[in-house]
Scaffold this motif. Sequence first.
Motif, mmCIF file in Angstrom:
data_model
loop_
_atom_site.group_PDB
_atom_site.id
_atom_site.type_symbol
_atom_site.label_atom_id
_atom_site.label_comp_id
_atom_site.label_asym_id
_atom_site.label_seq_id
_atom_site.Cartn_x
_atom_site.Cartn_y
_atom_site.Cartn_z
ATOM 1 N N UNK A 106 -8.506 -4.184 -6.764
ATOM 2 C CA UNK A 106 -8.662 -4.788 -5.443
ATOM 3 C C UNK A 106 -8.028 -3.958 -4.329
ATOM 4 N N UNK A 107 -7.312 -2.904 -4.688
ATOM 5 C CA UNK A 107 -6.769 -2.000 -3.672
ATOM 6 C C UNK A 107 -7.855 -1.059 -3.179
ATOM 7 N N UNK A 108 -7.847 -0.757 -1.895
ATOM 8 C CA UNK A 108 -8.756 0.257 -1.360
ATOM 9 C C UNK A 108 -8.081 1.627 -1.251
ATOM 10 N N UNK A 109 -6.760 1.668 -1.443
ATOM 11 C CA UNK A 109 -6.020 2.921 -1.292
ATOM 12 C C UNK A 109 -6.168 3.797 -2.541
ATOM 13 N N UNK A 110 -6.283 5.107 -2.355
ATOM 14 C CA UNK A 110 -6.544 5.987 -3.500
ATOM 15 C C UNK A 110 -5.458 6.003 -4.561
ATOM 16 N N UNK A 111 -4.195 5.751 -4.191
ATOM 17 C CA UNK A 111 -3.129 5.794 -5.192
ATOM 18 C C UNK A 111 -3.272 4.725 -6.267
ATOM 19 N N UNK A 112 -4.080 3.696 -6.003
ATOM 20 C CA UNK A 112 -4.278 2.654 -7.008
ATOM 21 C C UNK A 112 -4.939 3.204 -8.272
#
Length: 418
Positions: A268-274
């Motif tokens: 559910x994260x949109x950030x690449x580090x997920x």
Amino acid sequence: MTEPASALTIVPPAAPLVGRVVLPGSKSITNRMLLIAALARGTSRLTGALKSDDTIHMAAALRQLGVTVEEPDATSFVVTASGTLHPSAEPLFLGNAGTAMRFLTAAAATIRGTTVLDGDAHMRKRPIAPLVAALKTMGVAAEAPTGCPPVRIVGTGIAGGRVVVDAGLSSQYVSALLIAAACANEAVEIALAGGNIGARGYIDLTLTAMATFGSTVAPTGDSGWRVAPTGYRAADAMVEPDASAATYLWAAEVLTGGAIDIGLSPERFSQPDAKAQALIAAFPNMPAVIDGAQMQDAIPTLAVLAAFNNQPVRFTGIANLRVKECDRTRALCTELNRIRSGLAEEQGDDLLVHGDPALAGQTLATSIETYSDHRIAMAFALAGLKISGIRILDPGCVAKTYPGYWDALRSLGVALLA
């Protein structure tokens, strides 16, 4: 929040870490939305936002530029702006906040007047020449004599047209131009020199934030964008929790066999580090080669975790780590070898970590130098969950993006000795 001491010693927990942690808001998204809201006409409300050194520097700079930024509670900003930034008689001091420095450098081109942007000693070592060069090709009077801040911009507005930017060192150069381009007089086409870029996922964060505030951006091929001169309109927005912060808790969970609820599943994260969560979940059998190009802020977490892996891990695609808050590749190698000689080595711009599960349970009295880098401090605290004697110097540097980090560990049952 408990104030950290000059050093903290991590006591390995006797039981798995179990509990719930409320993550801070994303630094990347907060600083994008703060600036875009400041470029919009009207009042915008940002909820779930991060309050840390980096975002405090951005908010303070925006106030200097004539924007009203209110903070009604610990996770909200209310930004009221006229749609136009105004000159500041004093330089904007941005500490070591890379997003604030890069984004405001481009935004300063929209200001009719002179803007000087500066930072601390660490910021004065971080490259900004490619962004300055791109602005010059757009007719902006910009200079950074050392290739790093301080930067001086004499703004007259952005005319429009085409600009080519070398984003090999940082995707933030592209994001900076994208955000400012929506305020140009005519459409702006942005293209990558050579097609190389740092972390493309962060550009997607920028495009999403821009769309939230009414901008129109169309892709032009695989490595270009056309930004319409729409300006921005005020909006209310929720800031996603910080995925980079989540990596420490995911790692703490697998290192201790625990169960830590952060309230949001990785997908559910949109950030690449997920994307790092899948690699963390593979521990203690992380892959032999990890390409870190698209999750650069997660590399310190993964590198410390790799020290306990069943086999060596080579990190590739991480050349940009050398121009972060510190040379993170050098710092990771140095501090891993401080724990035990030969644990890591630099091979060109790669980092090779020689995993050794037998490290767990040992007592290896080690003072970890953090280089004023929040990610080095937070990542090496993970080593202290398995090794006795790990002492983190300057633990207060985590305030850059996660002021509550040490309190989060305490809440899970980790003892920290000053």
